[in-house]
Design an enzyme around this catalytic site. Sequence first.
Site, short mmCIF file in Angstrom:
data_model
loop_
_atom_site.label_atom_id
_atom_site.label_comp_id
_atom_site.label_asym_id
_atom_site.label_seq_id
_atom_site.Cartn_x
_atom_site.Cartn_y
_atom_site.Cartn_z
N ASN A 4 6.04 0.89 21.37
CA ASN A 4 7.50 0.93 21.41
C ASN A 4 8.00 0.12 20.21
O ASN A 4 7.90 -1.10 20.21
CB ASN A 4 7.99 0.31 22.73
CG ASN A 4 9.50 0.15 22.75
OD1 ASN A 4 10.20 0.67 21.89
ND2 ASN A 4 9.99 -0.59 23.73
N LYS A 6 10.98 -0.27 19.17
CA LYS A 6 12.32 -0.89 19.31
C LYS A 6 13.14 -0.59 18.06
O LYS A 6 13.01 0.48 17.49
CB LYS A 6 12.19 -2.38 19.63
CG LYS A 6 11.18 -2.60 20.78
CD LYS A 6 11.18 -3.98 21.36
CE LYS A 6 10.18 -4.03 22.51
NZ LYS A 6 10.20 -5.30 23.23
N HIS A 87 13.79 0.88 29.86
CA HIS A 87 13.23 -0.36 29.31
C HIS A 87 14.14 -1.53 29.68
O HIS A 87 15.36 -1.39 29.72
CB HIS A 87 13.08 -0.25 27.78
CG HIS A 87 12.28 -1.37 27.22
ND1 HIS A 87 12.83 -2.60 26.94
CD2 HIS A 87 10.97 -1.47 26.91
CE1 HIS A 87 11.88 -3.40 26.49
NE2 HIS A 87 10.74 -2.74 26.45
N GLU A 89 15.18 -3.95 28.04
CA GLU A 89 16.23 -4.27 27.06
C GLU A 89 17.43 -3.34 27.25
O GLU A 89 18.57 -3.74 27.03
CB GLU A 89 15.65 -4.18 25.64
CG GLU A 89 14.75 -5.38 25.35
CD GLU A 89 13.60 -5.12 24.40
OE1 GLU A 89 13.62 -4.09 23.69
OE2 GLU A 89 12.66 -5.93 24.39
N GLU A 159 6.47 -3.89 33.04
CA GLU A 159 6.74 -4.86 31.98
C GLU A 159 7.51 -6.05 32.56
O GLU A 159 8.73 -5.97 32.72
CB GLU A 159 7.57 -4.22 30.86
CG GLU A 159 6.88 -3.05 30.19
CD GLU A 159 7.40 -2.85 28.76
OE1 GLU A 159 6.56 -2.63 27.88
OE2 GLU A 159 8.61 -2.94 28.53
N GLY A 165 8.00 -10.02 24.22
CA GLY A 165 8.38 -10.66 22.96
C GLY A 165 8.31 -12.17 23.01
O GLY A 165 8.79 -12.86 22.12
N SER A 205 3.82 -8.63 25.45
CA SER A 205 2.97 -9.45 24.57
C SER A 205 1.51 -9.00 24.55
O SER A 205 0.60 -9.83 24.50
CB SER A 205 3.08 -10.94 24.94
OG SER A 205 4.41 -11.39 24.71
P1 13P Z 1 6.10 -7.00 23.09
O1 13P Z 1 4.74 -6.35 23.03
O2 13P Z 1 6.68 -7.25 21.73
O3 13P Z 1 6.11 -8.19 23.98
O4 13P Z 1 7.09 -5.91 23.75
C1 13P Z 1 6.71 -5.29 24.92
C2 13P Z 1 7.64 -4.18 25.19
O5 13P Z 1 8.80 -4.39 25.49
C3 13P Z 1 7.13 -2.81 25.07
O6 13P Z 1 8.04 -1.88 25.56
#
Ligand code: 13P
Length: 242
Positions: A4, A6, A87, A89, A159, A165, A205
């Site tokens: 992903n 982002k 997601h 976010e 997740e 992150g 992560s």
């Molecule tokens: P990170 O791997 O950067 O922690 O992000 C995970 C994520 O949100 C994947 O959709």
Amino acid sequence: MAGNWKMYKTSGQTVEFIRTFAPPACEADVVICPPFTNLAAAVQAAAGTAIEIGAQDVFWLKEGAYTGEVSAPMLLAVGCRWVIIGHSERRQYFGETDETVLKKTVAALEEGLKPIVCVGERLEEREAGSTETVLAKQFLQGISPLTPEQFARIVIAYEPVWAIGTGKTATPEMAAAAHAFLRGQIGAHYGDAAAAACRILYGGSVKPDNVKGLMAQEEIDGALVGGASLDPASFAAIVAAC
Ligand code: 13P
């Protein structure tokens, strides 16, 4: 094994990544989800490779006066095969709810796209001991209204929001426990065969140095990778662990 991206990379950088990215031959589906603006370039660059391309969101209607939105038929037409839905976010910053997650998932399935539906608890929810309550609600309201036929075509991504992150990965045991809980919910609703067949990815992560421990858990079927999927060597090392 899905990346992903982002809100990272231009279309030029996307093409460069795909030219460099050399995942080992494996049975896993390898999916990259760049921003909308890069999808066409990504599909073109990935043609003839085992890499499949996905979007990071989709709207639930096919077309109309919805400024800024992108529909499932549009994603299909550009060559997308996958789409991430719900997601954290999007839930946190853009008002995504279990209800919109469900509508988007149904719309994606109607076009033959493969949804990766995200669930997961926030830090305060885990600390309050309500991880399972949160996961159960997200499953009940956002996923369980799907018919068994629809459900068979989705992938779930667990997740934990506090691990995204932050560099704080859930331990393999914590992730596996959440996956097992979700699988129990699936089993109770759709039956044991559907629960066993459902692919549940872990996200939060995931890095080359912790992916093996996660993938060693029988409950963990793959990974949804953010930051570490932005570098071709790092994402290839992660895919290699599958
Ligand atoms: P990170 O791997 O950067 O922690 O992000 C995970 C994520 O949100 C994947 O959709």
